[in-house]
Structure formats: structure tokens, C-alpha cells
Design an enzyme around this catalytic site. Structure first.
Site, PDB file in Angstrom:
ATOM      1  NE  ARG A 167     -42.261  25.740  22.072  1.00 37.22           N
ATOM      2  CZ  ARG A 167     -42.545  25.726  23.201  1.00 37.22           C
ATOM      3  NH1 ARG A 167     -42.308  26.882  24.058  1.00 37.22           N
ATOM      4  NH2 ARG A 167     -42.921  24.692  23.792  1.00 37.22           N
ATOM      5  CB  SER A 241     -45.537  20.982  19.892  1.00 32.38           C
ATOM      6  OG  SER A 241     -45.724  20.870  21.260  1.00 32.38           O
ATOM      7  CD  GLU A 337     -42.390  23.785  18.749  1.00 32.70           C
ATOM      8  OE1 GLU A 337     -43.158  24.075  19.517  1.00 32.70           O
ATOM      9  OE2 GLU A 337     -41.207  22.933  18.712  1.00 32.70           O
TER      10      GLU A 337
END
Ligand code: FAD
Ligand code: EPU
Length: 341
Positions: A167, A241, A337
Site C-alpha cells: 500500500r 480498508s 490507508e
């Protein structure tokens, strides 16, 4: 190329947050982007804040945006060339990710099937090196073209240049807010390599009665798994998420495991271990929690949701409470995130 003032961003962010942009415009090629940047240069200095927007599925707007939101609408899918093993396909940043994945699958171009149904646009896919079900963007990435917003030149970034991680990429870190990604070139396989070891893919394929593997079947299985646990942003606002799965040392993991024998974790790079943040959040009692219209999803605790009229500040405040409680119980700091704007 119309410039809109005090423009509502509600339809442009998957959290459905009611915030507006001081100025808003779309661009569908490099010339239009250049023209917009010249206009911005002439506007009052206080007004020159800039956000390049894709599908808005990985942002949380905590204020009205006091500057320019430029929506990347560059389209086009072009087959560049092929060799015996691979096809090289260049895609405009404004193309919808899932539609592009389906386009490839319908032509038997393999590699992207595990990344089916991820919301957003192609241009944002390298930003956080999107990943799901055992595959990451970097596995299919060849290069990208990005326009430097300040020196006004186009640069080509190879996989190494992008510094992809879990990520992560250079565009989220040292080059944050400096580039507009214009196009991404993918290297897709003529003969598929199937990735079915992650999570519930094998069980889903069995349930579907699939005996001969295909990229079409894997895509369908992934879509079904995702639909069974992730909220559809069209129905409930969310950005997937909210936190990353934290990576800890093997020693830290073993200590946690002795206190919490059921803790869910996966091997990461080297000796490190990736912990399932959803498990920790659920074990702090947050799953299904709701305060006003801000909540923690009932089927996936890693996903924060807006049931209707939550503000970005309310969602952010909930995320802070979750971070604090996970830190208190497990001694692990969750990292966001989602991009806070
Ligand atoms: P945006 O939200 O528009 O932008 C995200 C960031 O990238 C912003 O900082 C923006 O400024 C920047 N940006 C966007 N486009 C450009 C561009 N062309 N040039 C420069 N900067 C740009 N992610 C995963 O990795 N795996 C998943 O499985 C996954 N599942 C999800 C499920 C749901 C239900 C939702 C809502 C989200 C999920 N996500 C997942 C997150 C999201 O889909 C991805 O991060 C996606 O790549 C975001 O694309 P976007 O176009 O919507 O980006
Ligand atoms: N779990 C719980 N409770 C929960 C959620 C998860 O106990 O409420 C545990 C379960 O044991 C489950 C495990 O965590 O088996 C993993 O859950 P899941 O398979 O749903 O994946 P995840 O780790 O929560 C990650 C990505 C997702 C990606 C999926 C599938 C991150 C931050 N998230 O979620 O990506 O789709 O794996 O690969 O890495 C996103 O980035 O927005 C995103 C949705």
C-alpha cells in the site's frame, strides 16, 4: 473543460462526505491539464492548493477543499506491442479500474483477475500499489507517465522508480502531491498463472462448481467474496480498508500470540509478520459499532462507514478512538490507508 466554483464533492467521494471544492474542473488530456495549471498560477496565491482526483474511493474529506480539485478524465486503452509471453497495454488514468480489468479478462489477457471489483480509476492504482487476494499492482506494472505539476514536464517511471511497497509508492511519500499520473502501462500474460492460494478463493471456486481454472472463474470468485463482506459504496459510504494491516517483527508477534492465541497473521517480508487489523479491531469490540452516522462495518471491522450524513471529522474521530484502543490492548499502532484531505 468547465471550471465550477463551490462545487459539491459528495458524488465524487465514495465515503459520500458532504464537502465542497472552491474550484473544480476535469481534464481529459495533457494540454487541458497544462491550461488549468496556467489558470491556477494566475489565481490568488491563497487559492492555489491542488488535488488530483480519481474515483474518490480512497479519500476522506475532513474540510471543504479550499483550492482546486482537478479530476483526471484521461481515457483510452491501447495495445502497444507483444512478445511470445506478454502483452503491453497502455491505459488512460481516467479509465475505471474494474471496467479495465473486465476488458482484459474478456480478451483473455491474464494477470489482473484477482484485482477485480476494486473501486476507483487506473491512475490511482500505482498510488498505493493496490492489492487484493494475493496479487498487487506491481506484479503487472510495466511503467507509467506522470506530469510534474511544478516543472510541467512528463516523466516515465519504471517499477523501480515507483518504489512500490505494501500500500505504498513514491507518489504517496516523497513525491506526494507533485505529479498527475497520466497513463499506466501493464504487462499482461498471454498464458495465465493462477493465484488461488489466498483466503477463500479455493472454497469459492468449489462452491461455484469450477473444475477447470480460468481467469474468468477467478474473477467471478473474487467478486463474490468481496460482495459478501465489503459494503457497496453506492449503498453505504466507505473507502475500503481504513487502516493498513500492521507489520511487526516475529518477536513482537510471538509475544502477542502468547497473550492472544487466536490472533490472525500472515508471513510478510523477511522475518516480519503482517497482523490482520480487522481481527484486532473486532477484538476491541468495534465491529458493528455506530455513533450517529459514523460506524465500523458489521461484516468487516477494517472498513469504516458513513451511514448517511456523517462528516469527515466524525469518521476521523472514530478512527482515532479505534487506533487508541488497538494500541492500548495490543501495543500496535494502526496506520491509516485512506488519504485524509
Ligand atoms: P482517489 O480516491 O481519487 O485518490 C486516491 C489518492 O490518489 C489521492 O491522494 C489522490 O490525490 C491521488 N490520485 C488519484 N488519481 C491520481 C492521478 N491520476 N495522479 C496523481 N494522483 C492521483 N484498495 C486496495 O488496494 N485493495 C482493495 O482490495 C481495495 N478495496 C476497496 C473496496 C472498497 C469498497 C473501496 C471503497 C475501496 C477499496 N480500495 C482498495 C481502495 C481504493 O479502491 C483504491 O485505493 C483505488 O486505487 C483508489 O482509486 P481512486 O481513483 O478512487 O483514487
Ligand atoms: N478479520 C476479522 N474480523 C474482521 C475482519 C477480518 O477477524 O472484521 C480477520 C479474519 O480472520 C480474516 C482476516 O482478518 O480472515 C483477513 O480479512 P480479509 O480477508 O477480509 O482481508 P483484510 O486483511 O481485512 C486485506 C486488504 C483488502 C483486500 C483484502 C483481500 C489491507 C489493509 N486490506 O483486507 O484491501 O481486499 O485483504 O486481499 O491490506 C483495501 O485496501 O481497501 C482493501 C479492501
Amino acid at each position: 473543460m468547465q471550471i465550477q466554483e463551490n462545487f459539491s464533492l459528495r458524488p465524487y467521494n465514495s465515503f459520500g462526505i458532504d464537502a465542497s471544492a472552491r474550484h473544480f474542473a476535469g481534464f481529459s488530456n495533457e494540454d487541458q491539464l497544462e491550461e488549468l495549471l496556467l489558470t491556477i498560477q494566475k489565481s490568488p496565491i491563497t487559492d492555489q492548493k491542488l488535488l488530483i482526483l480519481g474515483g474518490g474511493s480512497n479519500i476522506l474529506l475532513v474540510h471543504d477543499f479550499d483550492g482546486w480539485v482537478l479530476k483526471n478524465e484521461i481515457m483510452g486503452i491501447e495495445e502497444l506491442h507483444e512478445d511470445s509471453e506478454f502483452l503491453y497495454v497502455k491505459v488512460g488514468a481516467g479509465e475505471n479500474w474494474h471496467e479495465f480489468v473486465q476488458y482484459c479478462i474478456s480478451r483473455n489477457w491474464a494477470g489482473l483477475e484477482n484485482l477485480s471489483l476494486i473501486p476507483g480509476n487506473v491512475g490511482a492504482s500505482p498510488m498505493q500499489n493496490i492489492g487484493a487476494y494475493g496479487v498487487e499492482l506491481r506484479d503487472l506494472f510495466w511503467d507509467l507517465e506522470a506530469y510534474h505539476l511544478f516543472d510541467r514536464k512528463v516523466y516515465t517511471f519504471t517499477e523501480t522508480d515507483c518504489e512500490f511497497g505494501y500500500r505504498e509508492s513514491v507518489f504517496k511519500n516523497k513525491f506526494r502531491n507533485q505529479f498527475a499520473i497520466l497513463s499506466v502501462t501493464f504487462r499482461l500474460r498471454k498464458k495465465p498463472i493462477f493465484h488461488t492460494s489466498y483466503g477463500a478463493i479455493t472454497q469459492e471456486l468449489e462452491k461455484m462448481g469450477v473444475h477447470t481454472l480460468s481467469i474468468q472463474a477467478i474473477s467471478k470468485a473474487v467478486i463474490q467474496i468481496r460482495q459478501s463482506k465489503l459494503p457497496d459504496p453506492k449503498l453505504i459510504g466507505n473507502a475500503g480498508s481504513f487502516f493498513k494491516n500492521p507489520i511487526v517483527s516475529k518477536e513482537k508477534y510471538q509475544k502477542l500470540q502468547s497473550s492472544f492465541p487466536d490472533i490472525v497473521a500472515y508471513p510478510s517480508l523477511g522475518n516480519d509478520v503482517k497482523l490482520a487489523a480487522g481481527w484486532m479491531i473486532e477484538n476491541c469490540g468495534w465491529k458493528g459499532f455506530r455513533n450517529g452516522d459514523a460506524g465500523c462495518h458489521g461484516k468487516q471491522a477494517l472498513v469504516l462507514v458513513n451511514y448517511g450524513t456523517a462528516t469527515g471529522t466524525e469518521i476521523l474521530a472514530l478512527s482515532k478512538e479505534i487506533i487508541d484502543s488497538v494500541a492500548f490492548k495490543f501495543g500496535v499502532i494502526l496506520e491509516k490507508e485512506v488519504n485524509i484531505i
